[in-house]
Enzyme design. Structure first.
Site, PDB file in Angstrom:
ATOM      1  N   TYR A 147     -27.159 -33.641  19.126  1.00  0.00           N
ATOM      2  CA  TYR A 147     -28.275 -34.390  18.541  1.00  0.00           C
ATOM      3  C   TYR A 147     -28.443 -35.675  19.343  1.00  0.00           C
ATOM      4  CZ  TYR A 147     -31.060 -36.365  14.640  1.00  0.00           C
ATOM      5  OH  TYR A 147     -32.037 -36.914  13.849  1.00  0.00           O
ATOM      6  N   LYS A 175     -30.912 -30.928  19.712  1.00  0.00           N
ATOM      7  CA  LYS A 175     -32.019 -31.464  18.934  1.00  0.00           C
ATOM      8  C   LYS A 175     -32.476 -32.722  19.656  1.00  0.00           C
ATOM      9  CE  LYS A 175     -33.563 -33.346  14.528  1.00  0.00           C
ATOM     10  NZ  LYS A 175     -33.195 -33.821  13.169  1.00  0.00           N
TER      11      LYS A 175
END
Length: 311
Positions: A147, A175
């Site tokens: 992330y 992400k």
């Protein structure tokens, strides 16, 4: 190779599906974890087009939920959706040892993958970041989605670091909230990492560049419109995909760029629509009545457009 002689790119790898929702964590009015509400919301999201759910991420208020609550949430949502959707559990913290513990607990609770954010506040250099992610990836048998959200963590996962981490067999996805389109393309060109747009306004742009899909906050309240963007693009109608992306912008802007965290606006709108959400936990505070009214108006406009065009 197509019939007209043009070379086609292979489809992107999609280890967790393509239409993922960063699901809120419902609480009761007293502030306790609402597992029944979580199950009902998860079922609704999957029934309306989400093939993956991210639990205990930023939108899921992970800094304010306990380790036991995080594990219980995964177990309850797995019970509700079965194998209809991939479950990605947020386990990232500022402490490598704690993150490893959460990763193992998520695996035991039934998660399909792990969302691991860069350690925040301490701002580790790139070699320390790489070591952190490798240790977490080694701690369980689950695939890992990194992330990258430097606006919240204070540290970027640099493209060269992502390229090196892609060599790890369980580091499979990113992400992307970096807002660095050049860096994203460099990593896509050099690795097989599955990229997921983490900013709703960038879903089509990254998808057109070869991303696997998205992890959307706005999908909590509007799962179908974002899935329709990908469907149109996959069908070859890029003009329609662009129109469908643009029609989501008013709601996305109100939810994600109004000065309030997406968790606050998502829960405000879910509550107004009589869907499971409940209050936010401190230090977050609920949205005011004026904000709720604007959110309802934008949501209604988006729903009316979808109904009119049967998309």
């Amino acid at each position: 190779m197509t019939t007209d002689g043009h070379t086609t790119l292979p489809p992107p790898l999609r280890p967790f599906g393509r239409a993922l929702c960063a699901m809120v964590t419902p609480f009761t009015e007293a502030g306790a974890l609402d597992l029944d509400g979580a199950q009902r919301l998860a079922d609704r999201l999957v029934s309306r087009g989400c093939d993956g759910l991210v639990l205990s991420g930023t939108t899921g208020e992970s800094p304010t939920t306990t380790d036991a609550e995080k594990a219980a949430l995964v177990t309850a949502v797995r019970e509700a959706v079965g194998e209809r959707a991939a479950l990605v559990a947020g386990v990232g913290t500022a402490d490598t040892r704690h993150t490893v513990e959460l990763a193992r607990a998520a695996e035991q609770a039934g998660a399909d993958g792990l969302l691991v954010v860069a350690p925040y506040y301490s701002r580790p250099p790139q070699d320390a970041l790489e070591s952190h992610f490798r240790e977490v990836a080694d701690a369980s048998g689950l695939p890992v989605m990194l992330y990258d959200i430097p606006g919240r963590t204070g540290v970027r996962i640099e493209p060269d670091t992502l390229v090196r981490l892609a060599e790890h067999p369980r580091v499979v996805a990113v992400k992307d909230c970096s807002s660095d389109l050049l860096g994203t393309q460099k990593v896509l060109a050099r690795t097989d990492l599955a990229y997921y747009a983490g900013c709703d306004e960038q879903i089509l742009a990254l998808y057109a560049l070869g991303a696997a899909g998205y992890v959307s906050t706005v999908a909590n309240v509007a799962p179908e419109p974002f899935r329709a963007v990908l469907d149109a693009f996959d069908a070859g109608d890029t003009r329609e995909a662009a129109r469908l992306q643009r029609r989501t912008i008013p709601l996305t802007e109100l939810m994600m760029a109004s000065g309030l965290p997406g968790t606050v606006t998502a829960k405000a709108l879910l509550n107004a629509l009589h869907l499971p959400a409940g209050p936010v936990r401190s230090p977050l505070r609920p949205a005011g009545a004026g904000t709720v009214a604007r959110l309802l108006s934008a949501h209604g406009d988006l729903a009316a457009d979808a109904a009119r065009l049967q998309v």
